[in-house]
Design a protein around this motif. Structure first.
Motif, PDB file in Angstrom:
ATOM      1  N   ALA A   1       0.830  -1.211   0.000  1.00 25.56           N
ATOM      2  CA  ALA A   1       0.000   0.000   0.000  1.00 25.56           C
ATOM      3  C   ALA A   1       0.863   1.260   0.000  1.00 25.56           C
ATOM      4  CB  ALA A   1      -0.926  -0.011   1.215  1.00 25.56           C
ATOM      5  N   SER A   2       1.968   1.253   0.745  1.00 29.83           N
ATOM      6  CA  SER A   2       2.878   2.398   0.758  1.00 29.83           C
ATOM      7  C   SER A   2       3.547   2.586  -0.600  1.00 29.83           C
ATOM      8  CB  SER A   2       3.953   2.213   1.834  1.00 29.83           C
ATOM      9  OG  SER A   2       3.377   2.069   3.119  1.00 29.83           O
ATOM     10  N   ALA A   3       3.924   1.453  -1.216  1.00 29.32           N
ATOM     11  CA  ALA A   3       4.577   1.510  -2.523  1.00 29.32           C
ATOM     12  C   ALA A   3       3.634   2.042  -3.601  1.00 29.32           C
ATOM     13  CB  ALA A   3       5.080   0.118  -2.916  1.00 29.32           C
ATOM     14  N   ILE A   4       2.353   1.748  -3.496  1.00 31.21           N
ATOM     15  CA  ILE A   4       1.364   2.251  -4.455  1.00 31.21           C
ATOM     16  C   ILE A   4       1.064   3.725  -4.185  1.00 31.21           C
ATOM     17  CG2 ILE A   4      -1.062   2.086  -5.163  1.00 31.21           C
ATOM     18  CD1 ILE A   4      -0.807  -0.965  -4.691  1.00 31.21           C
ATOM     19  N   SER A   5       0.990   4.084  -2.916  1.00 31.40           N
ATOM     20  CA  SER A   5       0.577   5.442  -2.545  1.00 31.40           C
ATOM     21  C   SER A   5       1.628   6.486  -2.901  1.00 31.40           C
ATOM     22  CB  SER A   5       0.289   5.506  -1.040  1.00 31.40           C
ATOM     23  OG  SER A   5      -0.763   4.638  -0.684  1.00 31.40           O
ATOM     24  N   ALA A   6       2.914   6.183  -2.672  1.00 31.19           N
ATOM     25  CA  ALA A   6       3.955   7.196  -2.852  1.00 31.19           C
ATOM     26  C   ALA A   6       4.033   7.744  -4.280  1.00 31.19           C
ATOM     27  CB  ALA A   6       5.307   6.636  -2.404  1.00 31.19           C
ATOM     28  N   PRO A   7       4.168   6.895  -5.323  1.00 28.75           N
ATOM     29  CA  PRO A   7       4.225   7.468  -6.675  1.00 28.75           C
ATOM     30  C   PRO A   7       2.900   8.114  -7.094  1.00 28.75           C
ATOM     31  CG  PRO A   7       4.148   5.070  -6.780  1.00 28.75           C
ATOM     32  CD  PRO A   7       4.365   5.435  -5.345  1.00 28.75           C
ATOM     33  N   SER A   8       1.781   7.597  -6.558  1.00 36.27           N
ATOM     34  CA  SER A   8       0.482   8.217  -6.870  1.00 36.27           C
ATOM     35  C   SER A   8       0.433   9.637  -6.327  1.00 36.27           C
ATOM     36  CB  SER A   8      -0.655   7.380  -6.273  1.00 36.27           C
ATOM     37  OG  SER A   8      -0.633   6.046  -6.746  1.00 36.27           O
ATOM     38  N   ILE A   9       0.868   9.811  -5.073  1.00 39.82           N
ATOM     39  CA  ILE A   9       0.906  11.149  -4.462  1.00 39.82           C
ATOM     40  C   ILE A   9       1.851  12.052  -5.230  1.00 39.82           C
ATOM     41  CG2 ILE A   9       1.653  12.422  -2.415  1.00 39.82           C
ATOM     42  CD1 ILE A   9       0.672  10.047  -0.744  1.00 39.82           C
TER      43      ILE A   9
END
Length: 683
Positions: A437-445
């Motif tokens: 979830a962190s790996a998906i969230s960071a580039p999305s942000i």
């Protein structure tokens, strides 16, 4: 109540950013521990399959002389170890220790009329010294199988009659050939034993066997087959614990073969019980060797040999491989009119021009006995766990806040309760879920912030488009790296480096950031009300679909399919691209990802530059999400050393920025030429 909620909810977003940064700083020591672990051993061991050497020698004019010469060649090429298997009568025959006959052949040999109702195996020993070493081994093996055995002789040569068919008897497993073990040891080879689970597991017998291996210097076994020794359908844990105790007692570890279609049953349990005395093994198969024996022109063969060398270097340098296992077999070549083998090509790939071993040594590795990683730990682990939980949750909630900012506090509280519960239920599932979830969230942000900067008009305040473009690329990449820290720290256990445990769900990382950023760009990037957002969604869903839309959608689906086909370990690449990759690897030492430095980052830079003047340039910035998720995905390859991944993404950013500047220059030349010449042509 509403005012109280707003009082806490509205400033929470800024607080979350601080929690993310604090969590990252608290997690960095764990990432450093992993770096220390994966650089704790630099020994690389090249192993050749001795059984394959016997197979090749069996078609030679002088088999024993051939074996002796090839052993010298292998030693000179840097192959320091030989893999031996549990022996069989068939292997004893290939080694020229015995001769085998069935009942009919034995009758013809002795010129007698045999019993038509008999189908036994007849064994003749080479000499008395060979009989002294091998007969007890054969006697015990078939006695354990309750097979009758009796003496036999022919022309002053002693032998045995085994009351079992030749086909059946010749494949029964027994302890490795003691004559071969002694010969290889005398020639200076380290012995690696291929051990199967085909024989019944008897604790005392296995203890005695492993003690013998220890006495001749065996330090590691490679499992032969789909089950580890000691694995049973019943009482598996008990027998595996006994096997692990025996391995620990005799100082013998395991080798984990990479890229197996299915994990070997019981391997993870055995690895855990031996305190992860495991090294990763890369296998160069017989099928791989066949490609070096095809009828090729000299230049084509040299290219393939170079490809093999590149493969070995990448395995060691980029995948933490510490043991390379070489297989080979003879092949009939109708084009050449003779039997061929890949041995000379092997030697060339190891020590020839741009050979693997000099390059491996140049990279800081040493030829020698493969050793397990020295796992570095820290008492900070428990404290860091709290930092990772709060920081990882914060980055996830930040991503959600781009869509529903009013519910930030609600999602934070619910997420905290959920993560604590998940950790109680399964610490492993918790770590993987939070890391993903962190790996998906960071580039999305990261991409959504870049889009917001343009949509809000903040980008237009910059005086220099070049400065804004480069700064935005750097800032966006740094935000993406926040997810990397959590990913690495949460999954820092040695099982991930050894690929005994996989990071599940990584496929979602290849698509979800694109989907998240795309939804944000289309429906949430404008500063409007929820009613307006709903109206936009309805307008798009009820829009008239033209043929052009269908064509565009088809192109988009084809692009997604092509993108996915190139993603992950199964990704496909053309021959030309493979050559380009090899050139980059050999030139730079570490190859940057093509989709980052050739596509995503340059288009992102161009889009950021143009966004100061063109509103729709934001769609080029959106394409940059592929480069940002690729940065995070690079570190999802948990078997790759951290410093290699850091170099890879650094090259990607630097070269991507340079190519982006070239695109900007090309844009300016084209647009200025257009403005200058088109009016003149229209006159």
């Amino acid at each position: 109540m509403v005012n109280w909620y707003k009082t806490w909810n509205n400033p929470l977003k800024n607080v979350l950013w601080w929690l993310v940064i604090i969590g990252m700083l608290g997690s960095l020591p764990l990432a450093y521990m992993r770096h220390q672990t994966e650089t704790s051993t630099k020994n690389v061991e090249f192993v050749f399959d001795y059984r394959d050497l016997l197979d090749i020698s069996d078609v030679q004019t002088n088999p024993q002389s051939f074996v002796a010469q090839q052993l010298k060649n292998m030693k000179a090429a840097g192959i320091g170890s030989m893999a031996v298997y549990e022996s069989t009568l068939g292997e004893f025959k290939e080694s020229r220790h015995i001769e085998l006959y069935n009942s009919r052949d034995a009758a013809a040999l002795t010129q007698t009329f045999g019993d038509p109702n008999e189908n036994f195996t007849y064994v003749l020993f080479k000499d008395s010294a060979t009989q002294q070493k091998l007969e007890p081994l054969i006697q015990k093996t078939f006695a354990d199988l309750n097979v009758g055995i009796k003496p036999w002789s022919f022309k002053n040569r002693n032998g045995l009659i085994i009351q079992m068919s030749l086909d059946d008897a010749s494949i029964k497993g027994m302890d490795p050939d003691p004559i071969t073990l002694q010969m290889l040891k005398e020639q200076g080879f380290q012995i690696v034993v291929r051990l199967s689970n085909r024989r019944p597991f008897v604790t005392n017998e296995m203890d005695k066997f492993l003690k013998q291996l220890h006495d001749i210097g065996v330090k590691r076994i490679i499992v032969d087959g789909n089950e580890v020794p000691g694995y049973t359908e019943e009482d598996t844990e008990v027998s595996l614990n006994k096997m692990a105790d025996l391995l620990n007692k005799n100082g013998i570890g395991l080798a984990a073969i990479e890229l197996l279609k299915e994990p070997q049953k019981g391997f993870n349990t055995l690895a855990k019980q031996t305190n992860y005395n495991v090294v990763r093994l890369h296998s160069f198969t017989e099928k791989d060797g066949e490609k070096l024996m095809e009828p090729l022109k000299k230049a084509e063969l040299e290219d393939r040999i170079q490809g093999v060398a590149d493969r070995f270097v990448l395995a060691v340098k980029d995948r933490n491989i510490r043991m390379v296992f070489l297989n080979a077999k003879p092949l009939k070549s109708l084009d050449k009119g003779k039997l061929v083998d890949p041995l000379s090509a092997f030697y060339e790939s190891l020590q020839g021009k741009d050979g693997a071993i000099p390059r491996i040594e140049k990279a800081g590795f040493t030829l020698g006995l493969a050793q397990t990683f020295d796992v570095h730990t820290t008492g900070w682990q428990k404290v860091a766990s709290a930092f990772m939980l709060i920081g990882g949750l914060s980055i996830i909630v930040l991503m959600i806040s781009f869509f529903i900012p009013e519910a930030t506090l609600v999602f934070f509280v619910l997420g905290l309760i959920g993560l604590v519960g998940l950790h109680t239920l399964s610490a492993n599932l918790y770590a993987q879920a939070l890391a993903l979830a962190s790996a998906i969230s960071a580039p999305s942000i990261a991409i959504m912030l870049a889009i917001r900067t343009v949509r809000s008009g903040a980008a237009a305040k910059w005086k220099s488009g070049l400065a804004f473009a480069l700064w935005t690329l750097i800032k966006t990449s740094v935000i993406s790296l926040l997810g990397v820290v959590y990913e690495v720290a949460l999954l820092n256990h040695i099982t991930y480096s050894l690929v005994l445990q996989q990071f599940r769900g990584v496929g979602a990382l290849h698509l979800l950031p694109i989907a998240i950023a795309g939804v944000y760009l289309l429906f949430f990037s404008e500063n409007n009300t929820y009613s307006d957002k709903i109206m936009n969604i309805r307008r798009i869903l009820t829009s008239f679909i033209s043929v052009l839309w269908i064509v565009v959608a088809g192109i988009g689906l084809a692009a997604i399919f092509y993108y996915l086909s190139r993603t992950g370990n199964e990704g496909q690449a053309s021959t030309v691209e493979k050559l380009f990759r090899s050139f980059l690897e050999n030139t730079l030492g570490v190859r940057p990802r093509t989709k980052e430095f050739l596509v995503a980052h340059p288009l992102f830079v161009l889009g950021a530059y143009l966004s100061l003047r063109y509103r729709h340039a934001v769609y080029l910035i959106f394409i940059g999400v592929i480069g940002q998720l690729s940065i995070v995905d690079t570190f999802a390859h948990l078997h790759t050393p951290l410093h290699i991944s850091l170099i890879r993404i650094s090259y990607g950013i630097v070269f991507g920025a340079i190519i982006g500047l070239v695109l900007i220059a090309a844009w300016e030349i084209i647009t200025r030429s257009w403005k200058r010449w088109v009016p003149k042509l229209s006159k």
